[in-house]
Design a protein around this motif. Structure first.
Motif, PDB file in Angstrom:
ATOM      1  N   GLY A  18      27.827  40.235  46.858  1.00  0.00           N
ATOM      2  CA  GLY A  18      27.616  40.401  45.422  1.00  0.00           C
ATOM      3  C   GLY A  18      26.277  41.028  45.127  1.00  0.00           C
ATOM      4  N   GLY A  19      25.620  40.511  44.083  1.00  0.00           N
ATOM      5  CA  GLY A  19      24.333  41.059  43.698  1.00  0.00           C
ATOM      6  C   GLY A  19      23.507  40.019  42.976  1.00  0.00           C
ATOM      7  N   ASP A  20      22.489  40.470  42.272  1.00  0.00           N
ATOM      8  CA  ASP A  20      21.583  39.566  41.572  1.00  0.00           C
ATOM      9  C   ASP A  20      22.290  38.824  40.448  1.00  0.00           C
ATOM     10  N   MET A  21      21.790  37.637  40.137  1.00  0.00           N
ATOM     11  CA  MET A  21      22.332  36.846  39.043  1.00  0.00           C
ATOM     12  C   MET A  21      21.899  37.441  37.703  1.00  0.00           C
ATOM     13  N   ASP A  22      22.796  37.375  36.712  1.00  0.00           N
ATOM     14  CA  ASP A  22      22.478  37.915  35.380  1.00  0.00           C
ATOM     15  C   ASP A  22      21.530  37.006  34.612  1.00  0.00           C
ATOM     16  N   THR A  23      21.662  35.684  34.815  1.00  0.00           N
ATOM     17  CA  THR A  23      20.881  34.727  34.031  1.00  0.00           C
ATOM     18  C   THR A  23      20.182  33.725  34.959  1.00  0.00           C
ATOM     19  N   PRO A  74      24.575  35.285  50.813  1.00  0.00           N
ATOM     20  CA  PRO A  74      23.448  34.430  50.435  1.00  0.00           C
ATOM     21  C   PRO A  74      23.704  33.681  49.132  1.00  0.00           C
ATOM     22  N   LEU A  75      23.261  32.444  49.072  1.00  0.00           N
ATOM     23  CA  LEU A  75      23.527  31.618  47.896  1.00  0.00           C
ATOM     24  C   LEU A  75      22.773  32.084  46.663  1.00  0.00           C
ATOM     25  N   ASN A  76      21.718  32.860  46.832  1.00  0.00           N
ATOM     26  CA  ASN A  76      20.929  33.297  45.677  1.00  0.00           C
ATOM     27  C   ASN A  76      21.484  34.555  45.027  1.00  0.00           C
ATOM     28  N   ARG A  83      37.056  35.483  37.781  1.00  0.00           N
ATOM     29  CA  ARG A  83      37.215  36.582  36.836  1.00  0.00           C
ATOM     30  C   ARG A  83      36.096  36.521  35.806  1.00  0.00           C
ATOM     31  N   ASN A  84      35.762  37.682  35.224  1.00  0.00           N
ATOM     32  CA  ASN A  84      34.823  37.707  34.110  1.00  0.00           C
ATOM     33  C   ASN A  84      35.485  37.135  32.859  1.00  0.00           C
ATOM     34  N   ASP A  85      34.670  36.630  31.952  1.00  0.00           N
ATOM     35  CA  ASP A  85      35.153  36.188  30.644  1.00  0.00           C
ATOM     36  C   ASP A  85      34.694  37.215  29.626  1.00  0.00           C
ATOM     37  N   GLY A  86      35.457  38.289  29.501  1.00  0.00           N
ATOM     38  CA  GLY A  86      35.033  39.399  28.657  1.00  0.00           C
ATOM     39  C   GLY A  86      33.778  40.026  29.226  1.00  0.00           C
ATOM     40  N   SER A  87      32.726  40.059  28.416  1.00  0.00           N
ATOM     41  CA  SER A  87      31.458  40.649  28.873  1.00  0.00           C
ATOM     42  C   SER A  87      30.633  39.680  29.701  1.00  0.00           C
ATOM     43  N   LEU A  88      31.040  38.391  29.717  1.00  0.00           N
ATOM     44  CA  LEU A  88      30.309  37.395  30.494  1.00  0.00           C
ATOM     45  C   LEU A  88      30.726  37.454  31.958  1.00  0.00           C
ATOM     46  N   ARG A  89      29.789  37.808  32.828  1.00  0.00           N
ATOM     47  CA  ARG A  89      30.102  37.881  34.255  1.00  0.00           C
ATOM     48  C   ARG A  89      29.924  36.483  34.845  1.00  0.00           C
ATOM     49  N   THR A  90      31.031  35.772  34.922  1.00  0.00           N
ATOM     50  CA  THR A  90      30.991  34.360  35.306  1.00  0.00           C
ATOM     51  C   THR A  90      30.413  34.149  36.706  1.00  0.00           C
ATOM     52  N   ASN A  91      30.671  35.076  37.610  1.00  0.00           N
ATOM     53  CA  ASN A  91      30.127  34.944  38.965  1.00  0.00           C
ATOM     54  C   ASN A  91      28.605  35.037  39.000  1.00  0.00           C
ATOM     55  N   ARG A  92      28.028  35.599  37.944  1.00  0.00           N
ATOM     56  CA  ARG A  92      26.588  35.846  37.932  1.00  0.00           C
ATOM     57  C   ARG A  92      25.854  34.976  36.921  1.00  0.00           C
ATOM     58  N   THR A  93      26.499  33.891  36.488  1.00  0.00           N
ATOM     59  CA  THR A  93      25.879  32.987  35.523  1.00  0.00           C
ATOM     60  C   THR A  93      25.083  31.907  36.229  1.00  0.00           C
ATOM     61  N   GLY A  94      23.833  31.706  35.797  1.00  0.00           N
ATOM     62  CA  GLY A  94      23.037  30.617  36.324  1.00  0.00           C
ATOM     63  C   GLY A  94      22.018  31.043  37.366  1.00  0.00           C
ATOM     64  N   ARG A  95      21.151  30.101  37.693  1.00  0.00           N
ATOM     65  CA  ARG A  95      20.175  30.343  38.752  1.00  0.00           C
ATOM     66  C   ARG A  95      20.901  30.650  40.051  1.00  0.00           C
ATOM     67  N   VAL A  96      21.911  29.849  40.351  1.00  0.00           N
ATOM     68  CA  VAL A  96      22.892  30.148  41.389  1.00  0.00           C
ATOM     69  C   VAL A  96      24.254  29.733  40.853  1.00  0.00           C
ATOM     70  N   CYS A  97      25.294  30.332  41.369  1.00  0.00           N
ATOM     71  CA  CYS A  97      26.672  29.955  41.033  1.00  0.00           C
ATOM     72  C   CYS A  97      27.431  29.941  42.359  1.00  0.00           C
ATOM     73  N   VAL A  98      27.317  28.829  43.080  1.00  0.00           N
ATOM     74  CA  VAL A  98      27.851  28.734  44.438  1.00  0.00           C
ATOM     75  C   VAL A  98      29.361  28.547  44.385  1.00  0.00           C
ATOM     76  N   GLN A  99      30.090  29.479  44.977  1.00  0.00           N
ATOM     77  CA  GLN A  99      31.551  29.444  44.985  1.00  0.00           C
ATOM     78  C   GLN A  99      32.038  28.896  46.322  1.00  0.00           C
ATOM     79  N   ILE A 100      32.852  27.824  46.275  1.00  0.00           N
ATOM     80  CA  ILE A 100      33.343  27.180  47.492  1.00  0.00           C
ATOM     81  C   ILE A 100      34.864  27.208  47.512  1.00  0.00           C
ATOM     82  N   GLU A 101      35.440  27.871  48.498  1.00  0.00           N
ATOM     83  CA  GLU A 101      36.888  27.844  48.711  1.00  0.00           C
ATOM     84  C   GLU A 101      37.179  26.787  49.771  1.00  0.00           C
TER      85      GLU A 101
END
Length: 352
Positions: A18-23, A74-76, A83-101
């Motif tokens: 991925g890339g840098d977090m938005d928020t 990397p977790l950071n 999926r995104n919520d419209g313009s909100l990039r859910t994967n990039r919300t927060g200091r970290v957004c750790v996704q666990i499958e």
């Protein structure tokens, strides 16, 4: 100290997802998913490859039946599991957004049958290092596809903690199903801080908030600031940062590691392989090694029975090849050097 790569996890894929977090100033969070697949080594390998192929990599892939742990990126930085919520990039919300499958199915909650071990605790250790509190801000998880669990966008953007895929705005999945939310924290051990009311103290740690000083933390927790500084290795000018997790008391001694003898393993190998199926010689020590090979994804759990049979022998040879041994050095009697490598990864002590 925040953890970007979990040392106990296998590396999956190319290491960049991925890339840098938005928020990055927003609270940190974790999202739990299920793969809607089987469990075990074959499923782990197949799912790991599939998620890369379809560019839907999470940060983490975890098998709750074998405690096997893999990390894609990397977790950071962001992952690709939402999926995104419209313009909100859910994967990039927060200091970290750790996704666990988690290998498994939403319809069969994995906390009912799982066997969390040291790798799960390592995962939670890394999560807590980012200041993710032990709470579920969106409340309950979905119990079926038709169940309308909360997907509040405002909660998602403003509250840190643990979420199910069923709680993510802009998404329609109901995984991870109706897992026991409290079991996640119980299996992880001591709390990393946080409460449902927004506090951040616990009996053993404190998560630094914006504007905190050591003196203020000492007043809040009843622990002398000098003690906090000493426990966390802080020296003047005592710099602390928001999200940093501070110890408030000394950690109790870890339980003694099991000791495995190379001589005992080779005796077991000599006697168990030609004997009837299930024959054991040094069962306890063989079982330690077999469980380590299961965690490495090299041995199916059903063969971890304390008997050094052909499946265990093949799995140990595979571990040697994985760590660089070739030819005759990758087969035959167990060597101390290779056993020490396995021991270092899987929490036991190897001796001659």
């Amino acid at each position: 100290m925040t953890e970007i790569w979990i040392k106990e996890a296998e590396r999956l894929g190319g290491g960049k997802i991925g890339g840098d977090m938005d928020t990055p100033s927003a609270p940190p969070r974790v999202v739990w998913h299920t793969t809607e697949s089987g469990t075990g080594p074959a499923s782990f390998t197949a799912v790991a490859s599939y998620l890369t192929k379809v560019a839907s990599e999470p940060h983490i892939l975890y098998d709750p039946t074998t405690d096997r742990l893999g990390q894609y990126g990397p977790l950071n930085q962001s992952a690709r599991a939402l999926r995104n919520d419209g313009s909100l990039r859910t994967n990039r919300t927060g200091r970290v957004c750790v996704q666990i499958e988690v290998l498994g199915r939403a319809g069969q909650p994995f906390t009912s049958t799982w066997k969390p071990g040291p790798n799960f605790r390592a995962l939670m250790r890394a999560i807590r290092s980012w200041g993710v509190p032990d709470v579920w801000p969106a409340g309950r998880l979905a119990a079926s596809y038709a169940d309308n669990a909360s997907r509040s966008r405002s909660v998602w953007q403003t509250k840190g903690g643990h979420y199910g895929h069923s709680n993510a705005p802009g998404n329609d999945h109901w995984d991870p199903g109706n897992i026991d939310q409290s079991a996640i924290f119980k299996a992880a051990g001591a709390s990393g801080g946080g409460s449902s009311s927004g506090g951040s103290t616990s009996t053993s740690t404190y998560t630094v908030k914006s504007g905190d000083t050591l003196s203020a933390i000492g007043t809040k927790t009843g622990v002398k600031w000098q003690t906090i500084a000493s426990l966390n290795g802080l020296t003047a000018p005592y710099v602390i940062k928001p999200g940093q997790v501070l110890k408030l008391k000394a950690t109790s001694s870890a339980p003694a590691k099991p000791v495995v003898s190379v001589a005992h393993l080779n005796t077991a190998r000599t006697k168990d392989i030609p004997a009837p199926t299930g024959h054991t010689t040094y069962k306890a020590e063989v079982l330690v090694v077999e469980n380590a090979l299961v965690a490495e994804g090299l041995l199916d759990k059903q063969y971890a029975d304390g008997s050094w049979g052909t499946k265990t022998d093949e799995a140990y040879n595979a571990f040697r090849r994985r760590t660089g041994y070739t030819g005759d050095a990758a087969k035959g009697s167990v060597g101390l050097e290779s056993l020490k490598k396995l021991a270092a990864k899987r929490g036991f002590t190897a001796k001659a």
